[in-house]
Write a protein that holds these residues in place. Structure first.
Motif, PDB file in Angstrom:
ATOM      1  N   VAL A 158       0.877  -1.174   0.000  1.00 28.21           N
ATOM      2  CA  VAL A 158       0.000   0.000   0.000  1.00 28.21           C
ATOM      3  C   VAL A 158       0.912   1.222   0.000  1.00 28.21           C
TER       4      VAL A 158
ATOM      5  N   SER B 240      -5.049   9.361   3.784  1.00 22.58           N
ATOM      6  CA  SER B 240      -5.095   8.825   2.418  1.00 22.58           C
ATOM      7  C   SER B 240      -4.588   7.380   2.409  1.00 22.58           C
ATOM      8  N   THR B 241      -3.602   7.086   3.267  1.00 23.98           N
ATOM      9  CA  THR B 241      -3.146   5.691   3.363  1.00 23.98           C
ATOM     10  C   THR B 241      -4.275   4.820   3.909  1.00 23.98           C
TER      11      THR B 241
ATOM     12  N   ALA C 211      -6.609   3.797   1.254  1.00 28.62           N
ATOM     13  CA  ALA C 211      -6.036   2.742   0.415  1.00 28.62           C
ATOM     14  C   ALA C 211      -6.094   1.380   1.129  1.00 28.62           C
TER      15      ALA C 211
ATOM     16  N   GLU D  48      -8.298  -2.109  -0.046  1.00 31.02           N
ATOM     17  CA  GLU D  48      -7.784  -3.481  -0.140  1.00 31.02           C
ATOM     18  C   GLU D  48      -8.656  -4.439   0.674  1.00 31.02           C
TER      19      GLU D  48
END
Ligand code: TYD
Length: 199
Positions: A178, A186-187, A190, A194
């Motif tokens: 990632v 923002s991470t 993501a 997933e």
């Protein structure tokens, strides 16, 4: 079961916390844990592993100690939670040993997989998400008082990062990178994408 992985200072612990909260907000029962640790024995082994003098634990012994902490965690926390229908979010799991001891310490991924075989038979994370933070961003976060493994320095962390990339290539169905640019939200989006792709 979701494992958050990454080099030291990658921000995986923050991501593990955000993921647990997000899943709970969706009504899931979540057991959050970490490695090494998460049990009384595991916390004692964590202390041994992180505070021994430099050079005080050989690579093979180190791999076995991490595996012992993992066995206890699987037996007493993770397997019972999964059997109860709960979600487990863990800050590190088997892939830490594959990247740190297998690749960075040079024991070899297959050798470390072999010594964790009994644990892997009991449980494998459905997804291991590697928080792929640039080395210099992670290094800046590690500055305060490094533990024994962090004290190995930037070259070691580079080998760990390469190790995770290799794992993502070798096990694409369960290990995903990632990309992380330093903004936790923002991470987090993501990471959730997933997890949603899995469910
Ligand atoms: P971590 O909890 O991420 O450290 P911190 O609390 O400082 O964020 O992990 C402790 C260290 O143990 C870290 O350097 C990675 C290492 N480690 C291994 O080398 N092998 C393993 O199997 C595990 C679980 C951790």
């Amino acid at each position: 079961m979701i494992a958050l992985e990454g080099i030291d200072g990658s921000g995986k612990s923050t991501q593990a916390g955000l993921l647990s909260e997000a899943l709970r907000a969706r009504g899931r029962e979540v057991v959050a844990t970490r490695e090494p640790g998460g049990t009384p024995l595991g916390e004692r082994l964590r202390d041994v592993l992180l505070t021994a003098e430099p050079g005080g634990i050989g690579a093979l012994a180190e791999a076995h100690l991490f595996a012992a902490a993992r066995a206890e965690l699987v037996e007493t926390v993770i397997r019972p939670a999964l059997d109860d229908g709960k979600w487990v979010v863990t800050d590190r799991f088997l892939d830490s040993s594959l990247a740190y001891q297998g690749q960075a310490r040079g024991l070899g991924v297959d050798a470390v997989l072999a010594l964790n075989a009994a644990v892997a038979e009991r449980c494998v994370a459905d997804l291991a998400l590697v928080i792929d933070t640039p080395l210099e961003v992670a290094a800046a976060r590690r500055c305060a008082g490094p533990d024994r493994i962090e004290a190995e320095g930037d070259g070691f962390q580079q080998r760990v990062a390469d190790g995770y990339r290799e794992l993502a290539r070798r096990f694409p169905e369960r290990v995903r990178l990632v990309a992380a640019d330093g903004d936790p939200q923002s991470t987090h989006r993501a990471v959730l994408a997933e997890v949603d792709a899995l469910a």
